[in-house]
Design a protein around this motif. Sequence first.
Motif, PDB file in Angstrom:
ATOM      1  N   SER A   1      12.845  29.895  30.212  1.00 30.10           N
ATOM      2  CA  SER A   1      13.260  31.087  30.966  1.00 30.10           C
ATOM      3  C   SER A   1      12.382  31.394  32.167  1.00 30.10           C
ATOM      4  N   ASN A   2      11.231  30.743  32.272  1.00 22.26           N
ATOM      5  CA  ASN A   2      10.371  30.942  33.445  1.00 22.26           C
ATOM      6  C   ASN A   2       9.723  29.621  33.841  1.00 22.26           C
ATOM      7  N   VAL A   3       9.013  29.631  34.940  1.00 20.93           N
ATOM      8  CA  VAL A   3       8.433  28.389  35.479  1.00 20.93           C
ATOM      9  C   VAL A   3       7.417  27.788  34.525  1.00 20.93           C
ATOM     10  N   TRP A   4       6.636  28.630  33.836  1.00 22.85           N
ATOM     11  CA  TRP A   4       5.603  28.109  32.934  1.00 22.85           C
ATOM     12  C   TRP A   4       6.223  27.370  31.751  1.00 22.85           C
ATOM     13  N   LEU A   5       7.301  27.913  31.212  1.00 23.98           N
ATOM     14  CA  LEU A   5       7.999  27.213  30.129  1.00 23.98           C
ATOM     15  C   LEU A   5       8.655  25.937  30.643  1.00 23.98           C
ATOM     16  N   PHE A   6       9.141  25.995  31.885  1.00 15.10           N
ATOM     17  CA  PHE A   6       9.716  24.790  32.486  1.00 15.10           C
ATOM     18  C   PHE A   6       8.662  23.688  32.618  1.00 15.10           C
ATOM     19  N   LEU A   7       7.450  24.053  33.054  1.00 15.21           N
ATOM     20  CA  LEU A   7       6.371  23.066  33.196  1.00 15.21           C
ATOM     21  C   LEU A   7       6.004  22.455  31.854  1.00 15.21           C
ATOM     22  N   LEU A   8       6.012  23.278  30.802  1.00 15.90           N
ATOM     23  CA  LEU A   8       5.742  22.757  29.458  1.00 15.90           C
ATOM     24  C   LEU A   8       6.845  21.801  29.031  1.00 15.90           C
ATOM     25  N   ASN A   9       8.089  22.208  29.247  1.00 14.17           N
ATOM     26  CA  ASN A   9       9.227  21.356  28.913  1.00 14.17           C
ATOM     27  C   ASN A   9       9.180  20.051  29.710  1.00 14.17           C
ATOM     28  N   ALA A  10       8.855  20.173  31.017  1.00 13.99           N
ATOM     29  CA  ALA A  10       8.805  18.989  31.883  1.00 13.99           C
ATOM     30  C   ALA A  10       7.723  18.023  31.436  1.00 13.99           C
ATOM     31  N   TYR A  11       6.631  18.560  30.869  1.00 13.06           N
ATOM     32  CA  TYR A  11       5.571  17.665  30.395  1.00 13.06           C
ATOM     33  C   TYR A  11       6.082  16.787  29.249  1.00 13.06           C
ATOM     34  N   PHE A  12       6.730  17.406  28.266  1.00 12.85           N
ATOM     35  CA  PHE A  12       7.219  16.629  27.123  1.00 12.85           C
ATOM     36  C   PHE A  12       8.330  15.672  27.547  1.00 12.85           C
ATOM     37  N   LEU A  13       9.168  16.088  28.501  1.00 17.81           N
ATOM     38  CA  LEU A  13      10.183  15.185  29.016  1.00 17.81           C
ATOM     39  C   LEU A  13       9.532  13.989  29.708  1.00 17.81           C
ATOM     40  N   ASN A  14       8.470  14.267  30.467  1.00 11.85           N
ATOM     41  CA  ASN A  14       7.765  13.193  31.165  1.00 11.85           C
ATOM     42  C   ASN A  14       7.068  12.255  30.194  1.00 11.85           C
ATOM     43  N   VAL A  15       6.534  12.806  29.102  1.00 11.02           N
ATOM     44  CA  VAL A  15       5.946  11.950  28.064  1.00 11.02           C
ATOM     45  C   VAL A  15       7.002  11.004  27.513  1.00 11.02           C
ATOM     46  N   GLY A  16       8.177  11.552  27.228  1.00  6.67           N
ATOM     47  CA  GLY A  16       9.267  10.718  26.711  1.00  6.67           C
ATOM     48  C   GLY A  16       9.651   9.604  27.668  1.00  6.67           C
ATOM     49  N   ILE A  17       9.767   9.936  28.949  1.00  6.45           N
ATOM     50  CA  ILE A  17      10.114   8.927  29.956  1.00  6.45           C
ATOM     51  C   ILE A  17       9.007   7.885  30.065  1.00  6.45           C
ATOM     52  N   SER A  18       7.756   8.342  30.092  1.00  5.97           N
ATOM     53  CA  SER A  18       6.614   7.435  30.235  1.00  5.97           C
ATOM     54  C   SER A  18       6.471   6.507  29.039  1.00  5.97           C
ATOM     55  N   MET A  19       6.924   6.953  27.874  1.00  6.92           N
ATOM     56  CA  MET A  19       6.870   6.105  26.677  1.00  6.92           C
ATOM     57  C   MET A  19       8.059   5.158  26.599  1.00  6.92           C
ATOM     58  N   ALA A  20       9.221   5.613  27.067  1.00  7.27           N
ATOM     59  CA  ALA A  20      10.441   4.816  26.907  1.00  7.27           C
ATOM     60  C   ALA A  20      10.583   3.712  27.938  1.00  7.27           C
ATOM     61  N   PHE A  21      10.218   3.972  29.190  1.00  8.12           N
ATOM     62  CA  PHE A  21      10.434   2.979  30.247  1.00  8.12           C
ATOM     63  C   PHE A  21       9.620   1.698  30.027  1.00  8.12           C
ATOM     64  N   PRO A  22       8.288   1.773  29.907  1.00  6.35           N
ATOM     65  CA  PRO A  22       7.528   0.517  29.766  1.00  6.35           C
ATOM     66  C   PRO A  22       7.757  -0.195  28.445  1.00  6.35           C
ATOM     67  N   THR A  23       7.985   0.576  27.366  1.00 11.13           N
ATOM     68  CA  THR A  23       8.180  -0.069  26.069  1.00 11.13           C
ATOM     69  C   THR A  23       9.519  -0.798  26.008  1.00 11.13           C
ATOM     70  N   PHE A  24      10.529  -0.287  26.727  1.00 13.20           N
ATOM     71  CA  PHE A  24      11.799  -1.010  26.792  1.00 13.20           C
ATOM     72  C   PHE A  24      11.589  -2.391  27.399  1.00 13.20           C
ATOM     73  N   LYS A  25      10.819  -2.445  28.479  1.00 13.16           N
ATOM     74  CA  LYS A  25      10.561  -3.727  29.134  1.00 13.16           C
ATOM     75  C   LYS A  25       9.816  -4.673  28.194  1.00 13.16           C
ATOM     76  N   SER A  26       8.880  -4.133  27.428  1.00 15.89           N
ATOM     77  CA  SER A  26       8.133  -4.964  26.478  1.00 15.89           C
ATOM     78  C   SER A  26       9.056  -5.498  25.386  1.00 15.89           C
ATOM     79  N   LEU A  27       9.911  -4.627  24.858  1.00 15.66           N
ATOM     80  CA  LEU A  27      10.856  -5.054  23.821  1.00 15.66           C
ATOM     81  C   LEU A  27      11.825  -6.092  24.359  1.00 15.66           C
ATOM     82  N   LEU A  28      12.288  -5.885  25.568  1.00 17.29           N
ATOM     83  CA  LEU A  28      13.213  -6.834  26.186  1.00 17.29           C
ATOM     84  C   LEU A  28      12.549  -8.192  26.380  1.00 17.29           C
ATOM     85  N   SER A  29      11.352  -8.193  26.929  1.00 14.22           N
ATOM     86  CA  SER A  29      10.625  -9.449  27.162  1.00 14.22           C
ATOM     87  C   SER A  29      10.379 -10.179  25.843  1.00 14.22           C
TER      88      SER A  29
END
Length: 199
Positions: A165-193
């Motif tokens: 509902s506010n920018v601070w909660l958005f920043l918290l949400n964006a952090y966890f979303l970014n963690v998910g992206i940062s974990m999923a992108f490189p590990t997909f490449k590793s699994l594929l290789s």
Amino acid sequence: MACLIIGPAIGGYTSSLGVGYLGTALANILLSTVTLVLMYYFLPETLSRSERDESLHFKWTDEIQFITKLKKYSENRILKYLFFIRGFFLLSFNAYTSIIVLFMIESYKLEQSQLGLLFLVTGSYMIINQMFVSPFFARKLGVLKTFVIGLALFIFSLITLEFASNVWLFLLNAYFLNVGISMAFPTFKSLLSHNVEQR
């Protein structure tokens, strides 16, 4: 990686000037030109002339046959599942990046310069997560579990975005979303290789 952090801040600042988005376009042209000149004159070739393959034959028709290349690995069920999951992940990720700016403008009434600063903060998450968080989980849990956790965090963050509902909660949400992206992108490449090598 620095571009992902500094770029949105520059874009937000230049678009808030008197000329509007033309300022962002002109800044982009200037930075791209400077980058091209610096690369041409100061970035050394990694291979010596004797190590280069002078007889390299490149055919566009062979390179764009994506379906044919996929059929090569069609018997590998794990690869099929990986590409299927990756497809939905990219669809969600692209949808998120397409609407998130509009969401921030409508929900938090932000100006262009404020949007740039917000992207500066969220972009800095990527450095932290890709340098420290993602490798930590990959070492402790393995690549597959890290990939699954990354997808779960990404989905969780998309669902809970509505409650930011506010920018601070958005920043918290964006952090966890970014963690998910940062974990999923490189590990997909590793699994594929890994699975392509097994094939």
